[in-house]
Scaffold this motif. Structure first.
Motif, mmCIF file in Angstrom:
data_model
loop_
_atom_site.group_PDB
_atom_site.id
_atom_site.type_symbol
_atom_site.label_atom_id
_atom_site.label_comp_id
_atom_site.label_asym_id
_atom_site.label_seq_id
_atom_site.Cartn_x
_atom_site.Cartn_y
_atom_site.Cartn_z
ATOM 1 N N ARG A 1 0.823 -1.214 0.000
ATOM 2 C CA ARG A 1 0.000 0.000 0.000
ATOM 3 C C ARG A 1 0.857 1.264 0.000
ATOM 4 O O ARG A 1 0.553 2.232 -0.712
ATOM 5 C CB ARG A 1 -0.925 -0.002 1.214
ATOM 6 C CG ARG A 1 -1.908 1.173 1.228
ATOM 7 C CD ARG A 1 -2.856 1.077 2.399
ATOM 8 N NE ARG A 1 -2.145 1.078 3.676
ATOM 9 C CZ ARG A 1 -2.668 0.643 4.820
ATOM 10 N NH1 ARG A 1 -3.898 0.158 4.851
ATOM 11 N NH2 ARG A 1 -1.965 0.692 5.944
ATOM 12 N N ASP A 2 1.944 1.264 0.776
ATOM 13 C CA ASP A 2 2.824 2.435 0.815
ATOM 14 C C ASP A 2 3.407 2.734 -0.560
ATOM 15 O O ASP A 2 3.474 3.899 -0.982
ATOM 16 C CB ASP A 2 3.959 2.215 1.818
ATOM 17 C CG ASP A 2 3.494 2.317 3.265
ATOM 18 O OD1 ASP A 2 2.362 2.787 3.496
ATOM 19 O OD2 ASP A 2 4.261 1.921 4.160
ATOM 20 N N SER B 1 -9.748 12.916 -3.141
ATOM 21 C CA SER B 1 -10.007 13.347 -1.765
ATOM 22 C C SER B 1 -10.013 12.157 -0.812
ATOM 23 O O SER B 1 -9.505 12.243 0.317
ATOM 24 C CB SER B 1 -11.359 14.065 -1.668
ATOM 25 O OG SER B 1 -11.329 15.283 -2.370
ATOM 26 N N GLU B 2 -10.568 11.043 -1.269
ATOM 27 C CA GLU B 2 -10.622 9.842 -0.432
ATOM 28 C C GLU B 2 -9.227 9.249 -0.223
ATOM 29 O O GLU B 2 -8.914 8.755 0.867
ATOM 30 C CB GLU B 2 -11.565 8.820 -1.061
ATOM 31 C CG GLU B 2 -13.033 9.259 -1.002
ATOM 32 C CD GLU B 2 -13.956 8.349 -1.788
ATOM 33 O OE1 GLU B 2 -13.452 7.504 -2.564
ATOM 34 O OE2 GLU B 2 -15.182 8.482 -1.633
ATOM 35 N N ILE B 3 -8.394 9.311 -1.268
ATOM 36 C CA ILE B 3 -7.006 8.854 -1.128
ATOM 37 C C ILE B 3 -6.276 9.741 -0.121
ATOM 38 O O ILE B 3 -5.593 9.253 0.787
ATOM 39 C CB ILE B 3 -6.265 8.902 -2.482
ATOM 40 C CG1 ILE B 3 -6.815 7.854 -3.425
ATOM 41 C CG2 ILE B 3 -4.762 8.670 -2.288
ATOM 42 C CD1 ILE B 3 -6.215 7.931 -4.818
ATOM 43 N N SER B 4 -6.424 11.049 -0.289
ATOM 44 C CA SER B 4 -5.761 12.004 0.615
ATOM 45 C C SER B 4 -6.217 11.803 2.051
ATOM 46 O O SER B 4 -5.409 11.898 2.990
ATOM 47 C CB SER B 4 -6.060 13.445 0.177
ATOM 48 O OG SER B 4 -5.450 13.721 -1.056
ATOM 49 N N LYS B 5 -7.517 11.520 2.230
ATOM 50 C CA LYS B 5 -8.060 11.309 3.576
ATOM 51 C C LYS B 5 -7.409 10.091 4.231
ATOM 52 O O LYS B 5 -6.989 10.141 5.391
ATOM 53 C CB LYS B 5 -9.574 11.115 3.496
ATOM 54 C CG LYS B 5 -10.218 10.871 4.863
ATOM 55 C CD LYS B 5 -11.719 10.596 4.716
ATOM 56 C CE LYS B 5 -12.328 10.262 6.075
ATOM 57 N NZ LYS B 5 -13.771 9.904 5.950
ATOM 58 N N LEU C 1 -3.286 7.693 8.000
ATOM 59 C CA LEU C 1 -2.125 6.827 8.210
ATOM 60 C C LEU C 1 -0.877 7.616 8.618
ATOM 61 O O LEU C 1 0.093 7.035 9.107
ATOM 62 C CB LEU C 1 -1.819 6.038 6.926
ATOM 63 C CG LEU C 1 -2.871 5.018 6.479
ATOM 64 C CD1 LEU C 1 -2.553 4.508 5.077
ATOM 65 C CD2 LEU C 1 -2.940 3.857 7.458
ATOM 66 N N ARG C 2 -0.914 8.928 8.394
ATOM 67 C CA ARG C 2 0.295 9.745 8.576
ATOM 68 C C ARG C 2 0.870 9.711 9.990
ATOM 69 O O ARG C 2 2.090 9.599 10.154
ATOM 70 C CB ARG C 2 0.022 11.182 8.141
ATOM 71 C CG ARG C 2 1.296 12.049 8.015
ATOM 72 C CD ARG C 2 1.001 13.362 7.323
ATOM 73 N NE ARG C 2 0.581 13.128 5.948
ATOM 74 C CZ ARG C 2 -0.554 13.590 5.419
ATOM 75 N NH1 ARG C 2 -1.393 14.296 6.164
ATOM 76 N NH2 ARG C 2 -0.861 13.340 4.160
ATOM 77 N N ARG D 1 5.532 8.364 13.179
ATOM 78 C CA ARG D 1 6.116 7.697 14.348
ATOM 79 C C ARG D 1 7.229 6.738 13.912
ATOM 80 O O ARG D 1 8.313 6.704 14.493
ATOM 81 C CB ARG D 1 5.035 6.930 15.113
ATOM 82 C CG ARG D 1 5.534 6.329 16.435
ATOM 83 C CD ARG D 1 4.578 5.287 16.978
ATOM 84 N NE ARG D 1 4.587 4.064 16.186
ATOM 85 C CZ ARG D 1 5.524 3.111 16.287
ATOM 86 N NH1 ARG D 1 6.530 3.249 17.139
ATOM 87 N NH2 ARG D 1 5.459 2.022 15.541
ATOM 88 N N ARG D 2 6.945 5.971 12.858
ATOM 89 C CA ARG D 2 7.944 5.020 12.357
ATOM 90 C C ARG D 2 9.169 5.741 11.800
ATOM 91 O O ARG D 2 10.308 5.322 12.031
ATOM 92 C CB ARG D 2 7.323 4.134 11.275
ATOM 93 C CG ARG D 2 6.252 3.191 11.776
ATOM 94 C CD ARG D 2 5.657 2.386 10.622
ATOM 95 N NE ARG D 2 4.493 1.609 11.050
ATOM 96 C CZ ARG D 2 3.776 0.844 10.224
ATOM 97 N NH1 ARG D 2 4.114 0.749 8.952
ATOM 98 N NH2 ARG D 2 2.725 0.174 10.675
#
Length: 726
Positions: free
Chosen positions: A394-395, A535-539, A544-545, A550-551
């Motif tokens: 996914r990343d 917009s849904e992708i950005s959301k 996940l940000r 954190r990682r």
């Protein structure tokens, strides 16, 4: 080469190596040395004939002052009128933007015989390193008491930005950047001068500048005339200024002397340049992530994209030109990544790293003080990478989606503008629109320049199809919403694309640039399926940000600790990985043995161009003048006597990577004798590992550059400007 000559050549090289080793000098220094580290190497003993101070002198003028970063590549000044030499492929995008079916400079080349004929190199600027300063204490001092990984990384980034901003406030004429030299450990403030007006001067015919195409890319022997000339311009008062007719050629502090005699085998050579990124000080898990996920996914995706764009480009010449730069960039990355995969597997770098890390873990556990501080280091690295690997598909998909589909890039820019506009008080919105709309239009125009609807549709389908097959833990919510509408995901995706592209007005560049974004009201009220999808992708990416940050924060700290412990374990300092800052690397003109009983000589000649041209491969087509001139032995003063021919490309054992494209190759006297443009296939893994036995870089020989300029394109005026007498 006869058997006798080959044996003599190899023997002489071996004797040289033995002689150097007996003298106690190690000639093959792995590493791209920052300016601050040059003093650690004895270049005089290696073969340098000038003072090391003439390479870099912080208190005066030196060769460093002739270097520029142009369009992500390296270039160098070769006259006092701002003339720059770099690679053909570094000018490619600017040439593409200047080309039309009527004036196809991409195919036919371009020669400006006067300053007035030079044309704007759109999208290119020159960045010159002015000075640097270690600011590690300032950056790390801001996080000395911070334990939370995400907060720590955020504070480091803020400190870097603030230090750069402070430097720019002190001197508004510079652009400042703080670069992380060792992840989580050392930071350097670089001050740059930026020249905004760059113009095309001379670009050879594509059959010369791109000879061999993708067949020869990352391959030796090579016969590519990968060079071009540009010119830097400034305002009449000498200050940086955007393209304007009244601008004048820039006068550099220093320009390189061109030596038309070139080099001989085993000559000492060095490079100054701006290498991109290397990752040699990373653990086994990082290499495994690259080998298992990044390299295969990206290369396969780009292969599909290029096949798609090449087929679409057959429609007409204008479409072919529009997609050319993107195809070229993709192809370069694709072959590079596949070379890396082959190289990583060939030397089993993961296995090597695992052995090194096991030895490092044993060192930590056997030292009480070090164990107290770093006892969990190796297990923490392993745990973190298990999390990273779990989201890898996914990343990587998120990292490619906007570059893959141009209209999503358009949607993202408009959505971001709308969000920023809506977030400010109504009284300030009109001022915001007037201030930021020109930048929005500029961004959208740049995307539309390489947009083609048929390619966009087919590549978008590939991206949606890929995401629909991700496991439950890596689902892309926007794609799930589409694929769940029917039992056959392929049919559902096809219908969605047909409907969405059919309705969307974003596919009409003229409407978007001249109507949709012409007023705040039209931007605010417009919406369609592609913008909703974006917009849904950005959301989801925003959701996940926090975990991603954190990682990244944890990784930053762990990698800093990893290098610290490794330096203690090996009892030596490391040269920091490349990071697009100015570096020096040095070595010798030298062939190599890529396989048993296969010796690669370090020079190719025009004869090789003709030999390859006898095949049916269209990428080996060349201008007819080359054959006529070669048959007449019309080499001018540019022949290499022992070859009785003009050398085209040559090999050397220097440490280079992406970003070194266009770097000047200099001889022991600091004179320009070639331009770096590639590596041999085995050296594509330089980003992860370097070894003198297989790491070879490739440059175009200055004698071929001058011969083509004089004999093929009648650009003698350039030779005169560079002080070359025929």
């Amino acid at each position: 080469m006869t058997k006798k000559k080959l044996i003599t050549s190899v023997l002489s090289a071996s004797l040289l190596v033995v002689g150097i080793l007996q003298s106690g000098y190690k000639p093959w220094e792995e590493g791209m040395f920052p300016l601050s580290e040059i003093h650690k190497v004895d270049l005089k003993k290696a073969g340098l004939k000038i003072s090391q101070n003439e390479i870099y002198n912080p208190n005066g003028t030196s060769l460093v002052d002739a270097l520029v970063n142009v369009g992500g590549c390296t270039g160098s000044f070769v006259s006092n009128e701002g003339l720059i030499i770099t690679n053909h492929h570094c000018a490619f995008s600017a040439v593409q933007q200047a080309s039309t079916p009527e004036h196809d400079y991409l195919t036919n080349g371009f020669v400006a015989k006067s300053h007035e004929q030079e044309i704007e190199a759109k999208g290119l600027t020159c960045r010159i390193t002015d000075s640097y300063e270690d600011v590690s204490d300032k950056v790390l001092g801001a996080v000395a008491q911070i334990e939370d990984p995400a907060s720590r990384l955020q504070l480091i980034n803020n400190a870097m930005k603030n230090i750069a901003l402070e430097a720019e406030q002190k001197d508004p004429s510079i652009k400042a950047e703080v670069s992380e030299m060792f992840i989580g450990k050392t930071y350097v403030l670089f001050r740059y001068k930026t020249i905004q007006d760059v113009r095309l001067v001379y670009v050879p015919n594509r059959q010369i500048g791109e000879y061999g195409g993708e067949t020869d890319n990352w391959v030796w022997p090579r016969h590519t005339g990968d060079f071009s000339f540009m010119r830097a311009y400034v305002a009449p008062d000498g200050s940086p200024a955007k393209y304007a007719k009244e601008n004048i050629p820039y006068t550099p502090k220093k320009f390189l002397k061109v030596n038309p005699k070139g080099t001989n085998e085993e000559d000492f050579v060095f490079i100054l340049g701006y290498p991109g990124r290397t990752f040699r000080h990373r653990p086994a898990q990082f290499i495994e992530y690259q080998q298992k996920f990044v390299l295969p996914y990206t290369s396969d995706l780009y292969d599909f994209q290029n096949t798609t764009m090449e087929n679409v480009g057959k429609k007409n010449k204008a479409t072919e030109i529009k997609l050319a730069t993107r195809i070229k960039r993709n192809a370069n990355v694709m072959k590079n990544y596949r070379g890396k995969l082959q190289g990583l597997q060939g030397i089993d770098l993961i296995g090597q790293k695992k052995q090194e890390d096991a030895a490092l873990a044993e060192f930590i556990n056997n030292n009480v003080d070090i164990k107290a501080k770093y006892g969990n280091l190796m297990s923490d690295i392993d745990k973190l990478y298990k999390l990273i690997n779990g989201d890898a598909q996914r990343d990587l998909w998120f990292s490619q989606i906007y570059n893959s589909t141009s209209l999503l890039g358009i949607a993202k820019n408009i959505n971001s503008f709308k969000s920023a506009y809506d977030a400010i008080p109504a009284a300030q919105q009109q001022a915001f629109f007037e201030q930021n709309q020109p930048k929005l239009k500029q961004n959208l125009t740049a995307i539309y320049e390489s947009y083609e609807i048929d390619a966009d549709r087919r590549i978008f389908k590939r991206m949606l199809t890929d995401a629909s097959h991700f496991n439950l833990l890596q689902k892309v919510a926007a794609v799930e919403k589409i694929s769940n509408k029917g039992s056959n995901s392929t049919t559902v995706i096809d219908q969605y694309i047909d409907n969405t592209f059919g309705i969307s007005k974003l596919k009409d560049a003229d409407y978007v640039l001249n109507t949709l974004i012409s007023s705040a009201k039209s931007i605010s009220t417009y919406n369609d399926g592609l913008m909703i999808f974006e917009s849904e992708i950005s959301k989801q990416m925003a959701e996940l940000r926090p975990e991603k940050e954190r990682r990244e924060g944890q990784l930053n700290k762990l990698m800093g600790d990893y290098v610290n412990v490794k330096e203690k374990f090996l009892r030596k300092d490391f040269i920091p990985d490349a990071n697009s800052t100015l570096r020096l690397t040095y070595g010798y003109v030298r062939g190599y043995w890529p396989a048993d009983a296969t010796y690669m000589r370090p020079y190719t000649t025009i004869k090789g161009i003709l030999e390859k041209g006898n095949t049916n491969n269209p990428e080996f087509a060349y201008p007819a003048q080359i054959k006529a001139l070669w048959q007449a032995k019309d080499f001018g003063p540019f022949a290499k006597k022992d070859l009785n021919d003009v050398p085209v490309s040559f090999l050397y054992n220097m440490d280079t990577t992406g970003g070194n494209s266009g770097s000047p190759i200099m001889n022991a006297s600091g004179e320009l004798i070639g331009v770096n443009f590639d590596r041999a296939y085995g050296a594509t893994i330089n980003d992860y590992a370097w070894n003198e036995s297989y790491s070879r870089s490739i440059g175009v020989d200055i004698r071929y550059v001058l011969w083509v300029a004089a004999k093929i394109d009648k650009a003698n005026f350039l030779l005169t400007e560079m002080g070359i007498k025929l």
